[in-house]
Design an enzyme around this catalytic site. Structure first.
Site, short mmCIF file in Angstrom:
data_model
loop_
_atom_site.label_atom_id
_atom_site.label_comp_id
_atom_site.label_asym_id
_atom_site.label_seq_id
_atom_site.Cartn_x
_atom_site.Cartn_y
_atom_site.Cartn_z
N ASN A 42 105.22 20.90 -6.62
CA ASN A 42 106.09 21.34 -5.59
C ASN A 42 107.16 22.43 -6.17
O ASN A 42 107.47 22.24 -7.53
CB ASN A 42 106.96 20.30 -4.80
CG ASN A 42 107.75 21.04 -3.61
OD1 ASN A 42 107.55 21.92 -3.11
ND2 ASN A 42 108.88 20.28 -3.56
N HIS A 69 111.04 23.70 -5.84
CA HIS A 69 112.25 23.58 -4.93
C HIS A 69 113.29 24.30 -5.25
O HIS A 69 113.62 24.56 -6.58
CB HIS A 69 112.69 22.01 -5.37
CG HIS A 69 113.82 21.41 -4.78
ND1 HIS A 69 113.74 21.05 -3.25
CD2 HIS A 69 115.07 21.27 -5.00
CE1 HIS A 69 115.10 20.97 -2.82
NE2 HIS A 69 115.89 20.82 -3.96
N SER A 73 113.18 24.80 -9.38
CA SER A 73 112.40 23.76 -10.21
C SER A 73 110.95 23.52 -9.94
O SER A 73 110.79 23.67 -8.46
CB SER A 73 113.11 22.42 -10.28
OG SER A 73 114.59 22.52 -10.67
N ASP A 93 111.66 15.05 -4.03
CA ASP A 93 112.33 16.11 -4.72
C ASP A 93 112.42 15.31 -6.15
O ASP A 93 113.51 15.99 -7.07
CB ASP A 93 113.44 16.91 -4.51
CG ASP A 93 112.85 17.81 -2.97
OD1 ASP A 93 111.90 18.25 -3.22
OD2 ASP A 93 113.89 17.91 -2.20
C1 GRF Z 1 111.22 28.89 -1.48
O1 GRF Z 1 112.44 29.35 -1.57
C2 GRF Z 1 111.04 27.54 -1.61
O2 GRF Z 1 111.67 27.49 -2.75
C3 GRF Z 1 111.55 26.70 -0.60
O3 GRF Z 1 111.21 27.58 0.49
C4 GRF Z 1 110.94 28.67 0.07
C5 GRF Z 1 109.46 29.36 0.51
O4 GRF Z 1 109.35 30.76 0.63
N1 GRF Z 1 110.93 25.31 -0.74
P1 GRF Z 1 108.02 31.06 0.65
O5 GRF Z 1 107.00 30.58 2.03
O6 GRF Z 1 107.06 30.95 -0.58
O7 GRF Z 1 108.11 32.72 0.83
#
Ligand code: GRF
Length: 202
Positions: free
Chosen positions: A108, A110, A137, A146
């Protein structure tokens, strides 16, 4: 033989695009499926435009029955014969049962420097805390939200007049570098940590 990666999204899918574009040439993995929990996820069209198989498992008809929703996810992942899952802005909490089935095979991204700011509104919380640094991260997913082992981080400065939006805009391009860099190493069997900053790009 390439490892088969399924990317799970809920939104625009910019991290998904960065991941999918990275999986070419001598990369040890390929994207075999982009799966969204809503037909409205903008990333679905982007995946289709790249010639990637897409699927939708809408969580809403399942209400509070997370296990039933996840059973449908599992079917789609089985059909795609996925080896690795990359969560990329996938906004559903997964049950311990599902996570445990994919233990060691699910990543994932985050948008915080974990272990700081698990959960939502990470950029606002970093600003409110007066942090001088923020970032993102990539971690292995475990049953603790997370909370799995961190495989890579990218850092940016927090500027005095930052808003959550301006900070998010500074971090997102680094997400697009970090996640592919971690996935490439991970798929090669290398779980040593990736550290990026704007002074130390890939
Ligand atoms: C990213 O900022 C990711 O870290 C968070 O949600 C956002 C997703 O953006 N969990 P995308 O859909 O990849 O453009």
């Amino acid at each position: 033989m390439s490892l088969r990666v399924a990317i799970l999204i809920s939104g625009g899918g910019s991290n998904m695009v960065a991941l999918a574009k990275s999986m070419t040439g001598d990369h040890p993995a390929r994207t075999v499926l982009v799966l969204a929990n809503s037909a409205n996820a903008g990333g679905l069209q982007k995946a289709a435009d790249m010639g990637i198989e897409t699927a939708v498992v809408d969580h809403r008809p399942f209400g509070a029955d997370r296990a039933a929703f996840e059973a449908e996810l599992t079917k789609a992942l089985f059909v795609a014969n996925a080896d690795i899952i990359c969560l990329a802005g996938f906004m559903r909490v997964l049950t311990a049962d599902f996570v445990n089935q994919w233990q060691g095979r699910m990543l994932n991204i985050h948008p915080s420097l974990l272990p700081k700011y698990k959960g939502l509104n990470t950029h606002a919380r970093a600003i409110a805390a007066g942090d001088s640094e923020a970032g993102c991260s990539v971690h292995l997913v475990t049953a603790t939200l997370d909370g799995g082992p961190v495989l890579g981080q990218a850092r940016v400065p927090v500027l005095p007049d930052d808003t959550p939006d301006s900070l998010a805009a500074r971090i997102l391009p680094l997400e697009h570098q970090l996640y592919p860099a971690v996935l490439r190493k991970f798929a090669s069997g290398d779980e040593t940590r990736v550290n990026l900053s704007r002074a130390n790009p890939v």
